[in-house]
Design a protein around this motif. Sequence first.
Motif, mmCIF file in Angstrom:
data_model
loop_
_atom_site.group_PDB
_atom_site.id
_atom_site.type_symbol
_atom_site.label_atom_id
_atom_site.label_comp_id
_atom_site.label_asym_id
_atom_site.label_seq_id
_atom_site.Cartn_x
_atom_site.Cartn_y
_atom_site.Cartn_z
ATOM 1 N N MET A 1 0.808 -1.225 0.000
ATOM 2 C CA MET A 1 0.000 0.000 0.000
ATOM 3 C C MET A 1 0.838 1.270 0.000
ATOM 4 S SD MET A 1 -2.887 -1.417 -0.174
ATOM 5 C CE MET A 1 -3.912 0.055 -0.055
ATOM 6 N N GLU B 1 -0.399 3.966 -2.463
ATOM 7 C CA GLU B 1 -1.745 4.448 -2.130
ATOM 8 C C GLU B 1 -1.771 5.289 -0.861
ATOM 9 O OE1 GLU B 1 -2.193 0.967 -4.805
ATOM 10 O OE2 GLU B 1 -0.946 1.449 -3.065
ATOM 11 N N THR B 2 -0.962 4.917 0.132
ATOM 12 C CA THR B 2 -1.067 5.567 1.448
ATOM 13 C C THR B 2 0.180 6.316 1.870
ATOM 14 O OG1 THR B 2 -0.258 3.631 2.673
ATOM 15 C CG2 THR B 2 -2.628 3.721 2.160
ATOM 16 N N ASP C 1 3.029 -1.056 3.582
ATOM 17 C CA ASP C 1 2.266 -2.017 4.378
ATOM 18 C C ASP C 1 1.742 -3.092 3.444
ATOM 19 O OD1 ASP C 1 1.067 -3.218 6.536
ATOM 20 O OD2 ASP C 1 -0.758 -2.020 6.399
#
Length: 610
Positions: free
Chosen positions: A241, A244-245, A249
């Motif tokens: 992720m 995206e973030t 993670d």
Amino acid sequence: MKCLKNFFKPVRVLIILILFILAVKGSLGQNFVKITDQSNPVVNDNLAGAYIGTSWVDIDNDKWLDLFVNRKVIYKNLGNGNFVKLETAMANQNTNLSNTWSDYNNDGLLDCFVTSTGGAFSYLYKNDGNGVMSKVLTGDIGDTANNTGWGCAWADYNNDGYTDLIIAAANGFGTVFHPNRFLKNNGDGSFTRLEINGLTDTLAPFTVPTWSDFDQDGDMDLFIGSGPGGSTSTDFLYKNMLIETGVADLVRLMTAPMATDQLDGQVWNWIDYDNDGDLDGFITNYANNVPNNLYRNNIGVYERMIAAQVGSIVSDIGAYLANVWGDFDNDGDLDCFVTRDGGQQSRYYNNNGNGTFTRTDTLEVVTLSGGNFGATAGDYDNNGTLDLYVAGTTNSKGLFRNDLSNGNKWINIKCIGSGPGNNYSNKAAIGTKIKAKATINGTEVWQMREVSSQNSFNSMNMLNVHMGFGDAAVIDSLVIIWPRGLKEVYTNVGVNQFYNATEGQGIVSGIEQESQALPEGFLLEQNFPNPFNPVTTIKFTIPSGEISNSLYTLKIFDILGKEMVTLFSSKLNPGSYSYTFDGNNLSSGVYFYSLYSENYSQTRKMLLTK
């Protein structure tokens, strides 16, 4: 009715003829020759045990691929088809299974992690140069008793320029009764063990981990086979992720069908088998009632393929382990070699170029009996074709030279990251993607490859990127996408050449022929710049009167006459050539470079200053 029968008879004959042509397509020009010379230690060494891994790696940057075989030794490639055993700390570790290579400390030398499912035999081996590999015994990475596992793989999961390590722990196999281990590279030579929800807190018979940016969003995702070993479960697939973030993670995917199918998963590979620009998934299964699975990527929607669509590559039954993808016939698409356990013979599937595969059973590489485990593809003789080493017992192992005779074009690219400074990537270039466009048989074709540290069963293929181009005269576009985002585009790239691609610095040919009038005699020019630090160029000319395709060798010696490195030993035609030499692994001092053939020898002096 009789008329209809007479009509369909020639149609049936035509169909049979077409099927026959497809069946033999993979063997046309294709000839894997098993090396049997008993003076070669790769051939005559005894090898015992099961589920052994193997890898082609250039441990000393001499441009010749060396061979590592788990539980045994590193075989150094001498450049003439022969090997010599290096008795390093890695030799004769009789319980090791998996190996994965990367330059974890970004010093320009490939290092190795090996795993074991029993005892304190899981180690990081640091490459000290000159064939010396030393164990790292301190910190979390040195906790060998608690880092036991089945498989292992390097990747830069947080895009900081340093490769991190996943150890897949096969719960219940050997003495492994703990979850996976994830070791974050701190960038100073040390590692910190991280806890990741759903990855390092789960007990399961995890097998071989593979990193791939399967969705091409710029971060590395993780795929681990479920591996019950005779029964089925769902595999363990994790999406990163980070993009995206902003935080690295790994979140478990539940995307159907690939994450929900019942599998006895061993090795995942993400490859563009149909040359449509996205990555498709392939997984080998061990259970005898579960065939291998191929998931075609239709712009982010995955479809499990059936035999009617792609051929028996997804219907043949067997105790499958490795799947090795490469363009073994240099025609511009990826073929597949798979190994099988339990005395079952391996399989070779030729890519027909139309989305289907034909199994070829006549190649010598699939006639080994006794069970095969890991396998690795690499061009060990530097002739532009992918060779195979297949791990097994003494009787079932084998080195297979690919004597391709169809004249198809190729390139071989060594990618070199520039290190974490200035937002550059890990030096081993793990995670780099290369795309290439060329006109093959009158059709514009895009291909894609990804540099991986684990893409076979407990094994990995060479890190160099190999592509075949059929009858293409030139590569129209070559795109290199580095792990930390830098995108470089080159046009009109020559075929049938070896290249070094250094992040942010362009690509250069290892042995590059120049177009100019030839002098009457041999000419070995003075290197330039001289003195140099650490890169210099050596130019030489073979006159027009010399025999074509003669063997020429270029070597570096120290001031005492000790051979330091063989830069190349290749068959060359008359012409002018330049060779780019990187002396990063040599100390400052005076050196000599010597070019010689059967009828010619010349030496010049150069000075390396650091």
